[in-house]
Motif scaffolding. Structure first.
Motif, PDB file in Angstrom:
ATOM      1  N   ALA A   3       4.538   5.043  -7.747  1.00 14.04           N
ATOM      2  CA  ALA A   3       4.039   3.672  -7.929  1.00 14.04           C
ATOM      3  C   ALA A   3       4.486   2.765  -6.788  1.00 14.04           C
ATOM      4  O   ALA A   3       3.684   1.960  -6.278  1.00 14.04           O
ATOM      5  CB  ALA A   3       4.530   3.119  -9.268  1.00 14.04           C
ATOM      6  N   SER A   4       5.742   2.903  -6.363  1.00 10.68           N
ATOM      7  CA  SER A   4       6.224   2.039  -5.277  1.00 10.68           C
ATOM      8  C   SER A   4       5.531   2.375  -3.960  1.00 10.68           C
ATOM      9  O   SER A   4       5.171   1.477  -3.189  1.00 10.68           O
ATOM     10  CB  SER A   4       7.736   2.151  -5.127  1.00 10.68           C
ATOM     11  N   LEU A   5       5.322   3.664  -3.691  1.00 11.46           N
ATOM     12  CA  LEU A   5       4.643   4.056  -2.465  1.00 11.46           C
ATOM     13  C   LEU A   5       3.177   3.610  -2.477  1.00 11.46           C
ATOM     14  O   LEU A   5       2.658   3.110  -1.472  1.00 11.46           O
ATOM     15  CB  LEU A   5       4.752   5.569  -2.265  1.00 11.46           C
ATOM     16  N   ALA A   6       2.515   3.743  -3.622  1.00 14.09           N
ATOM     17  CA  ALA A   6       1.121   3.315  -3.732  1.00 14.09           C
ATOM     18  C   ALA A   6       0.998   1.804  -3.569  1.00 14.09           C
ATOM     19  O   ALA A   6       0.099   1.312  -2.863  1.00 14.09           O
ATOM     20  CB  ALA A   6       0.543   3.750  -5.074  1.00 14.09           C
ATOM     21  N   ALA A   7       1.901   1.051  -4.186  1.00 14.19           N
ATOM     22  CA  ALA A   7       1.853  -0.411  -4.063  1.00 14.19           C
ATOM     23  C   ALA A   7       2.070  -0.840  -2.621  1.00 14.19           C
ATOM     24  O   ALA A   7       1.381  -1.741  -2.120  1.00 14.19           O
ATOM     25  CB  ALA A   7       2.910  -1.042  -4.970  1.00 14.19           C
ATOM     26  N   LEU A   8       2.991  -0.180  -1.948  1.00  9.60           N
ATOM     27  CA  LEU A   8       3.246  -0.516  -0.548  1.00  9.60           C
ATOM     28  C   LEU A   8       2.038  -0.154   0.329  1.00  9.60           C
ATOM     29  O   LEU A   8       1.651  -0.921   1.217  1.00  9.60           O
ATOM     30  CB  LEU A   8       4.491   0.204  -0.058  1.00  9.60           C
ATOM     31  N   ALA A   9       1.447   1.003   0.076  1.00  9.74           N
ATOM     32  CA  ALA A   9       0.277   1.418   0.860  1.00  9.74           C
ATOM     33  C   ALA A   9      -0.891   0.459   0.651  1.00  9.74           C
ATOM     34  O   ALA A   9      -1.588   0.083   1.610  1.00  9.74           O
ATOM     35  CB  ALA A   9      -0.128   2.836   0.486  1.00  9.74           C
ATOM     36  N   ILE A  10      -1.102   0.035  -0.584  1.00 14.34           N
ATOM     37  CA  ILE A  10      -2.182  -0.928  -0.867  1.00 14.34           C
ATOM     38  C   ILE A  10      -1.881  -2.264  -0.205  1.00 14.34           C
ATOM     39  O   ILE A  10      -2.774  -2.911   0.367  1.00 14.34           O
ATOM     40  CB  ILE A  10      -2.372  -1.080  -2.401  1.00 14.34           C
ATOM     41  N   GLY A  11      -0.623  -2.680  -0.252  1.00 11.60           N
ATOM     42  CA  GLY A  11      -0.242  -3.933   0.397  1.00 11.60           C
ATOM     43  C   GLY A  11      -0.481  -3.901   1.891  1.00 11.60           C
ATOM     44  O   GLY A  11      -0.992  -4.866   2.468  1.00 11.60           O
ATOM     45  N   VAL A  12      -0.140  -2.799   2.539  1.00 15.86           N
ATOM     46  CA  VAL A  12      -0.369  -2.675   3.980  1.00 15.86           C
ATOM     47  C   VAL A  12      -1.868  -2.624   4.276  1.00 15.86           C
ATOM     48  O   VAL A  12      -2.345  -3.231   5.243  1.00 15.86           O
ATOM     49  CB  VAL A  12       0.355  -1.426   4.541  1.00 15.86           C
ATOM     50  N   ALA A  13      -2.617  -1.936   3.436  1.00 19.71           N
ATOM     51  CA  ALA A  13      -4.061  -1.811   3.674  1.00 19.71           C
ATOM     52  C   ALA A  13      -4.778  -3.149   3.566  1.00 19.71           C
ATOM     53  O   ALA A  13      -5.752  -3.397   4.293  1.00 19.71           O
ATOM     54  CB  ALA A  13      -4.661  -0.815   2.684  1.00 19.71           C
ATOM     55  N   TYR A  14      -4.330  -4.020   2.671  1.00 19.94           N
ATOM     56  CA  TYR A  14      -5.022  -5.286   2.453  1.00 19.94           C
ATOM     57  C   TYR A  14      -4.394  -6.475   3.173  1.00 19.94           C
ATOM     58  O   TYR A  14      -4.762  -7.613   2.925  1.00 19.94           O
ATOM     59  CB  TYR A  14      -5.118  -5.584   0.947  1.00 19.94           C
ATOM     60  N   LEU A  15      -3.453  -6.225   4.075  1.00 24.39           N
ATOM     61  CA  LEU A  15      -2.896  -7.328   4.852  1.00 24.39           C
ATOM     62  C   LEU A  15      -3.974  -7.935   5.752  1.00 24.39           C
ATOM     63  O   LEU A  15      -4.769  -7.210   6.349  1.00 24.39           O
ATOM     64  CB  LEU A  15      -1.751  -6.829   5.732  1.00 24.39           C
ATOM     65  N   PRO A  16      -3.980  -9.245   5.874  1.00 22.58           N
ATOM     66  CA  PRO A  16      -4.980  -9.875   6.754  1.00 22.58           C
ATOM     67  C   PRO A  16      -4.523  -9.873   8.215  1.00 22.58           C
ATOM     68  O   PRO A  16      -4.286 -10.919   8.818  1.00 22.58           O
ATOM     69  CB  PRO A  16      -5.078 -11.300   6.191  1.00 22.58           C
ATOM     70  N   VAL A  17      -4.376  -8.668   8.763  1.00 20.91           N
ATOM     71  CA  VAL A  17      -3.941  -8.523  10.153  1.00 20.91           C
ATOM     72  C   VAL A  17      -4.846  -7.510  10.844  1.00 20.91           C
ATOM     73  O   VAL A  17      -5.669  -6.852  10.213  1.00 20.91           O
ATOM     74  CB  VAL A  17      -2.457  -8.059  10.235  1.00 20.91           C
ATOM     75  N   THR A  18      -4.645  -7.360  12.160  1.00 19.17           N
ATOM     76  CA  THR A  18      -5.464  -6.414  12.920  1.00 19.17           C
ATOM     77  C   THR A  18      -5.044  -4.975  12.617  1.00 19.17           C
ATOM     78  O   THR A  18      -3.993  -4.715  12.014  1.00 19.17           O
ATOM     79  CB  THR A  18      -5.315  -6.681  14.428  1.00 19.17           C
ATOM     80  N   GLY A  19      -5.831  -4.056  13.074  1.00 17.86           N
ATOM     81  CA  GLY A  19      -5.576  -2.633  12.829  1.00 17.86           C
ATOM     82  C   GLY A  19      -4.294  -2.127  13.453  1.00 17.86           C
ATOM     83  O   GLY A  19      -3.612  -1.259  12.894  1.00 17.86           O
ATOM     84  N   TRP A  20      -3.945  -2.660  14.627  1.00 15.92           N
ATOM     85  CA  TRP A  20      -2.719  -2.202  15.299  1.00 15.92           C
ATOM     86  C   TRP A  20      -1.481  -2.561  14.492  1.00 15.92           C
ATOM     87  O   TRP A  20      -0.556  -1.755  14.349  1.00 15.92           O
ATOM     88  CB  TRP A  20      -2.626  -2.811  16.701  1.00 15.92           C
ATOM     89  N   ILE A  21      -1.461  -3.764  13.965  1.00 13.41           N
ATOM     90  CA  ILE A  21      -0.307  -4.185  13.154  1.00 13.41           C
ATOM     91  C   ILE A  21      -0.254  -3.384  11.857  1.00 13.41           C
ATOM     92  O   ILE A  21       0.812  -2.938  11.428  1.00 13.41           O
ATOM     93  CB  ILE A  21      -0.384  -5.705  12.876  1.00 13.41           C
ATOM     94  N   ARG A  22      -1.411  -3.191  11.245  1.00  8.52           N
ATOM     95  CA  ARG A  22      -1.477  -2.393  10.011  1.00  8.52           C
ATOM     96  C   ARG A  22      -1.007  -0.961  10.282  1.00  8.52           C
ATOM     97  O   ARG A  22      -0.253  -0.381   9.489  1.00  8.52           O
ATOM     98  CB  ARG A  22      -2.904  -2.400   9.482  1.00  8.52           C
ATOM     99  N   GLY A  23      -1.411  -0.375  11.395  1.00 11.71           N
ATOM    100  CA  GLY A  23      -0.976   0.971  11.761  1.00 11.71           C
ATOM    101  C   GLY A  23       0.523   1.043  12.008  1.00 11.71           C
ATOM    102  O   GLY A  23       1.194   1.992  11.595  1.00 11.71           O
ATOM    103  N   PHE A  24       1.046   0.016  12.690  1.00 13.07           N
ATOM    104  CA  PHE A  24       2.484  -0.026  12.942  1.00 13.07           C
ATOM    105  C   PHE A  24       3.262  -0.085  11.631  1.00 13.07           C
ATOM    106  O   PHE A  24       4.267   0.620  11.453  1.00 13.07           O
ATOM    107  CB  PHE A  24       2.824  -1.243  13.818  1.00 13.07           C
ATOM    108  N   LEU A  25       2.825  -0.918  10.709  1.00 18.28           N
ATOM    109  CA  LEU A  25       3.501  -1.012   9.409  1.00 18.28           C
ATOM    110  C   LEU A  25       3.388   0.296   8.626  1.00 18.28           C
ATOM    111  O   LEU A  25       4.347   0.718   7.968  1.00 18.28           O
ATOM    112  CB  LEU A  25       2.921  -2.172   8.592  1.00 18.28           C
ATOM    113  N   ALA A  26       2.239   0.957   8.697  1.00 18.75           N
ATOM    114  CA  ALA A  26       2.066   2.227   7.989  1.00 18.75           C
ATOM    115  C   ALA A  26       3.006   3.297   8.545  1.00 18.75           C
ATOM    116  O   ALA A  26       3.636   4.044   7.788  1.00 18.75           O
ATOM    117  CB  ALA A  26       0.614   2.690   8.083  1.00 18.75           C
TER     118      ALA A  26
END
Length: 98
Positions: free
Chosen positions: A27-50
């Motif tokens: 649940a914690s990993l899924a919530a974090l993955a969903i949070g990173v996926a829906y961040l209002p940022v560019t793809g590079w930042i989202r990739g870095f966070l992932a």
């Protein structure tokens, strides 16, 4: 007195505790993955966070394994020392003269 040998060698974890730990991690990993996926940022930042999340998760697994391995080594050493002490006490006769 010492603990029974079978209890010291086979610590048990209930199935409910195991399921709770797995579900909590999922649940914690899924919530974090969903949070990173829906961040209002560019793809590079989202990739870095992932990548950062994956690094933290894998290092947490490594740390847990290292801590567990160190604890097992300590338990084995403690059991060997306890067995030596038990043998010495069993062989000792306080009424035997020198």
């Amino acid at each position: 007195m010492s603990k029974p040998l079978s209890k010291a060698m086979n610590p048990s974890v209930s199935p409910a505790y195991y399921v709770q730990a797995v579900l909590s991690f999922g649940a914690s990993l899924a919530a974090l993955a969903i949070g990173v996926a829906y961040l209002p940022v560019t793809g590079w930042i989202r990739g870095f966070l992932a990548v950062g999340v994956l690094y933290v998760v894998t290092s947490a697994f490594t740390l847990a394994k290292v801590v567990r391995d160190r604890q097992e080594v300590t338990q084995v050493t403690s059991r060997v020392d306890q067995a030596r002490l038990d043998r010495l006490l069993a062989e000792h006769d306080p009424f035997k003269g020198d």
